[in-house]
Design an enzyme around this catalytic site. Structure first.
Site, short mmCIF file in Angstrom:
data_model
loop_
_atom_site.label_atom_id
_atom_site.label_comp_id
_atom_site.label_asym_id
_atom_site.label_seq_id
_atom_site.Cartn_x
_atom_site.Cartn_y
_atom_site.Cartn_z
N HIS A 13 28.56 46.25 36.51
CA HIS A 13 29.48 45.75 37.55
C HIS A 13 28.68 45.33 38.79
O HIS A 13 29.03 44.37 39.46
CB HIS A 13 30.52 46.81 37.93
N TYR A 65 38.07 40.38 40.61
CA TYR A 65 38.53 41.47 39.75
C TYR A 65 40.03 41.45 39.53
O TYR A 65 40.73 42.42 39.81
CB TYR A 65 38.07 42.81 40.33
N HIS A 94 41.18 45.42 31.91
CA HIS A 94 40.61 46.23 30.82
C HIS A 94 41.31 45.93 29.49
O HIS A 94 40.99 46.55 28.48
CB HIS A 94 40.75 47.73 31.09
ZN LIG Z 1 34.54 48.46 34.25
#
Ligand SMILES: [Zn+2]
Length: 345
Positions: free
Chosen positions: A165, A176, A267
């Site tokens: 990251h 993000y 995710h």
């Molecule tokens: Zn991550």
């Protein structure tokens, strides 16, 4: 800069429904502290800024002793120190070392920022904290609640995921949320898994392609947090449900840009580019960090904060030809087609 946690919110939220009060309590405090961290970050940034002078990625590991206030943590192991009795300290130290050496030897990258940024790690954060995260300055590890999650220092690919990251922040700086955020998450899984494969000397077809297989306790029925080879199959149990990752654009998840919506599924939809990388690696064959890794690394460096899946796919297609040749380029094209993305070239 955002807080990038390894445990996705959809797992912690589901744990709030557990019959076990201790599991519910740990999940709740992990969710709450993650939200509070966003407010605390400035204080920590000041402290870490003083230490962040270029230093060839020298490592410093601190023990939080279960506090959540990092400035009070004790320095317990520095670069030239021998191992210490605390296994979490040594595991964090070794995971940092593997990741640093992987980036240096494979990509000639000098630490996270390519300018020798110090690697700062904080272990034993909080009580039964079910997460590990990178906050732009340092990596912080919880011990887990001992019932669902174990010590987060025990997983090489989790450590390499989090440090990546930082690499992404210092290169494309992918925003993000939504597709750019899912690419950001995917970069961390891709380079995290690659670092583990490099450490183990595995070829693409020998690797497990799992992210975080070590972080669940033995009584939890889950292979890992995610599977790059088969997104959507990493877990399926009563405690936290079924792995929600898609492996094709037909199953892309449209979610809101909120904590509950996983910032637009960062995710979740990362399963699509993860699967594409896996397919490129097995399609080209051999070691994932050779041609596939270099195609991805150069494409990451050529990307911008708003790069979308289609843009990234086109970039990998161009880089495959520039860096290698027709065979590699064909493997890249076929891999993206298999997850529902057609490169025009
Ligand atoms: Zn991550």
């Amino acid at each position: 800069m955002s807080i990038s946690c390894i445990t996705p919110p959809y797992i912690l939220t589901r744990l709030l429904d557990s019959d076990n009060v201790d599991i519910r309590q740990s999940a709740l405090s992990t969710l709450l502290t993650t939200a509070q961290l966003r407010g605390e970050r400035n204080v920590r940034g000041l402290i870490a800024g003083a230490l962040a002078t270029p230093a060839d990625g020298r490592r410093s590991i601190f023990d939080c002793d279960h506090s959540t206030f990092l400035p009070l943590a004790r320095l317990v192991r520095s670069e030239d120190d021998a191992t210490v009795p605390d296994a979490s300290v040594n595991q964090a130290f070794d995971g940092f070392g593997t990741t640093r050496t992987f980036y240096r030897e494979v990509f000639q990258r000098n630490s996270i920022d390519d300018r020798g940024m110090r690697l700062l790690g904080y272990v034993h954060r909080g009580i039964q904290y079910n997460n590990a995260f990178w906050d732009g300055q340092q990596m912080v590890f919880g011990d887990g609640d001992g019932q669902v999650f174990t010590d987060f220092t025990g997983s090489t690919d989790v450590i390499a995921h989090e440090l990546t990251h930082g690499v992404t922040e210092h290169t494309a700086n992918l925003e993000y949320h939504f597709q750019s955020g899912a690419l950001n998450e995917s970069m961390s899984d891709v380079f995290g898994s690659m670092a583990k494969q490099w450490k183990l000397g595995q070829t693409a077809d020998q690797a497990d392609w799992l992210i975080g297989p070590e972080i669940f306790t033995p009584h939890i029925d889950a292979d890992a947090l995610r599977s790059m080879k088969a997104p959507g199959t990493a877990f399926d149990n009563k405690l936290f449900g079924k792995d929600p990752q898609p492996d094709h654009m037909d199953r892309f998840a449209n979610l809101p840009d909120t904590d509950e919506g996983d910032n637009g599924g960062v995710h979740i939809n990362s399963g699509i580019p993860n699967k594409a990388f896996y397919l490129v690696a097995v399609g080209i064959g051999g070691k994932s960090w050779d041609a596939p890794g270099h195609i991805w690394y150069e494409s990451l460096k050529a990307s911008t904060p708003t790069t979308q899946f289609q843009d990234f796919a086109e970039t990998t297609f161009r880089k495959a030809d520039q860096l290698y040749g027709a065979r590699e380029q064909q493997a890249v094209k076929e891999a993206w087609a298999e997850v529902g993305i057609r490169v025009s070239g």
